[in-house]
Design a protein around this motif. Structure first.
Motif, PDB file in Angstrom:
ATOM      1  N   LEU A 154       0.759  -1.165  -0.024  1.00 61.17           N
ATOM      2  CA  LEU A 154      -0.084   0.105  -0.136  1.00 61.17           C
ATOM      3  C   LEU A 154       0.875   1.208   0.137  1.00 61.17           C
ATOM      4  CD1 LEU A 154      -2.718   1.757   0.301  1.00 61.17           C
ATOM      5  CD2 LEU A 154      -2.734   1.172   2.560  1.00 61.17           C
ATOM      6  N   ASP A 193      -7.392   8.359  -3.939  1.00 64.16           N
ATOM      7  CA  ASP A 193      -7.683   7.092  -2.900  1.00 64.16           C
ATOM      8  C   ASP A 193      -8.624   6.022  -3.974  1.00 64.16           C
ATOM      9  OD1 ASP A 193      -6.287   8.067  -0.788  1.00 64.16           O
ATOM     10  OD2 ASP A 193      -8.116   8.911   0.099  1.00 64.16           O
ATOM     11  N   ASP A 197      -7.210   2.223  -4.504  1.00 65.32           N
ATOM     12  CA  ASP A 197      -8.101   1.084  -4.024  1.00 65.32           C
ATOM     13  C   ASP A 197      -8.481   0.515  -5.226  1.00 65.32           C
ATOM     14  OD1 ASP A 197      -8.645   2.002  -1.532  1.00 65.32           O
ATOM     15  OD2 ASP A 197     -10.318   2.898  -1.691  1.00 65.32           O
ATOM     16  N   ARG A 198      -8.603   0.808  -6.545  1.00 63.90           N
ATOM     17  CA  ARG A 198      -8.951   0.130  -7.649  1.00 63.90           C
ATOM     18  C   ARG A 198      -7.674  -0.682  -7.822  1.00 63.90           C
ATOM     19  NH1 ARG A 198     -10.454   3.852 -11.064  1.00 63.90           N
ATOM     20  NH2 ARG A 198     -12.659   3.304 -10.354  1.00 63.90           N
ATOM     21  N   TYR A 201      -7.360  -3.449  -4.639  1.00 60.24           N
ATOM     22  CA  TYR A 201      -8.527  -4.293  -4.237  1.00 60.24           C
ATOM     23  C   TYR A 201      -9.498  -4.624  -5.737  1.00 60.24           C
ATOM     24  CZ  TYR A 201      -6.885  -2.295  -0.104  1.00 60.24           C
ATOM     25  OH  TYR A 201      -6.074  -1.844   0.856  1.00 60.24           O
ATOM     26  N   ASP A 203     -12.330  -3.922  -8.755  1.00 57.94           N
ATOM     27  CA  ASP A 203     -13.651  -3.535  -8.817  1.00 57.94           C
ATOM     28  C   ASP A 203     -14.644  -4.536  -9.077  1.00 57.94           C
ATOM     29  OD1 ASP A 203     -13.348  -3.980 -11.608  1.00 57.94           O
ATOM     30  OD2 ASP A 203     -12.464  -1.892 -12.113  1.00 57.94           O
ATOM     31  N   SER A 209      -7.726  -7.637  -8.561  1.00 63.09           N
ATOM     32  CA  SER A 209      -6.838  -6.332  -8.824  1.00 63.09           C
ATOM     33  C   SER A 209      -5.635  -6.442  -9.691  1.00 63.09           C
ATOM     34  CB  SER A 209      -6.761  -5.384  -7.233  1.00 63.09           C
ATOM     35  OG  SER A 209      -5.771  -6.238  -6.904  1.00 63.09           O
TER      36      SER A 209
END
Length: 322
Positions: A154, A193, A197-198, A201, A203, A209
């Protein structure tokens, strides 16, 4: 950027877990092929190799490819392995999986230098159902390792997205290196953000991902044989961050090329730029809408508002303190 990147040992541990997850999941697709009695052998998939005083992470290539094997009771296995590195001599050895008198198996033989916790595991069972449960355990633990690596990436993904947002602004507006102060990210923090996230994690359109697909590819294929594992992963994330940011602002894949041509001919007229593009790249498929998107791409409204608010705040403060 290096400070935000996981250590080599973290990669060796979590990638080995991911490889075991993928291999065990595949074996569980055909339960009838699991022995009625025997053992599950989970092998290490990544080793630690000394490279000029530093630790390099290399993929172990097992004969037969899979790092999770099933073996019938009273049957022995001879598993050859090798590690190939473009800058180091090839290492190789053989691991024996031998049956024990009282049932089950034990591993013995040569192994490369491994990260703690990635040593070979033998899970014995006296029924197919017991072995199926052991495979499920290997799968579930490996899946946890994979998502642990996702989370540890991250900080690096965040830095890659921020850097991409600034690089893209520089490229779109042709900002010289001497004017870094004029550069703002082309997306604001909320939009960043969403991109992060995409990448991490995914969609609703996919089970995996960008980052999980990358991890699975590195762990379960020969993509990194004779390559730097850490460089392979970092480069892929760095490149994908730019692709995702460009998509967030509606900049087409060929946006840079289109804008470069526009600067060369000193024209921002879409039809003129399109004609020059087709003359320059006759085999490429290009339409007027993509040219317009490239010529109008820029910082989002949110990013521009953040930049304006920052300037306003700076100007409101006194230049000298009493």
């Amino acid at each position: 950027m290096r400070q935000s990147f996981p250590t080599g040992r973290t990669f060796a541990t979590t990638l080995t877990g991911t490889a075991r997850f993928v291999a065990a999941e595949k074996l569980l697709e055909d339960v009838e092929a699991i022995p009625a009695c025997g053992s599950i052998v989970a092998l290490p998939q990544f080793a630690i190799v000394d490279f000029e005083g530093r630790e390099s992470i290399n993929r172990i290539q097992w004969a037969g490819a899979s790092c999770v094997r099933t073996v019938d009771d009273h049957v022995s296995l001879s598993l050859h392995w090798k590690i190939e590195d473009s800058a180091l001599p090839t290492q190789s050895g053989t691991l024996m999986v031998e049956p024990q008198a009282g049932g089950g198996h034990v591993c013995a033989g040569e192994l490369p230098h491994l990260a703690p916790g990635t040593e070979p595991r033998v899970l014995s069972g006296w029924s197919r159902h017991a072995l199926e449960r052991s495979l499920a355990t290997v799968r579930d633990q490996g899946k946890q390792e994979m998502f642990s690596l996702v989370m540890s990436l991250l900080p690096y993904v965040r830095q890659s997205v921020d850097s991409a947002a600034r690089r893209i602004y520089r490229e779109i507006h042709d900002v010289p290196a001497s004017q870094d102060v004029a550069i703002i990210p082309v997306i604001d923090q909320v939009e960043a953000d969403v991109v992060i996230d995409r990448m991490l994690y995914g969609d609703d359109s996919s089970n995996w991902s960008m980052v999980t697909r990358l991890i699975r590819r590195v762990a379960a294929t020969d993509a990194v044989v004779k390559k730097s594992v850490m460089q392979f992963i970092s480069t892929a994330i760095w490149s994908s961050a730019e692709t995702h940011v460009r998509a967030a602002i509606g900049d087409p894949h060929t946006g840079r090329v289109i804008r470069r041509l526009a600067r060369l001919i000193r024209s921002a007229e879409p039809q003129v730029v399109l004609d020059v593009f087709r003359e320059t790249y006759p085999e490429a498929q290009m339409g007027l809408n993509r040219v317009k998107a490239a010529l109008t791409a820029g910082a989002t409204i949110g990013a521009q508002q953040v930049a304006w608010d920052t300037v306003s705040d700076d100007e409101s403060e006194p230049s000298t303190w009493p």
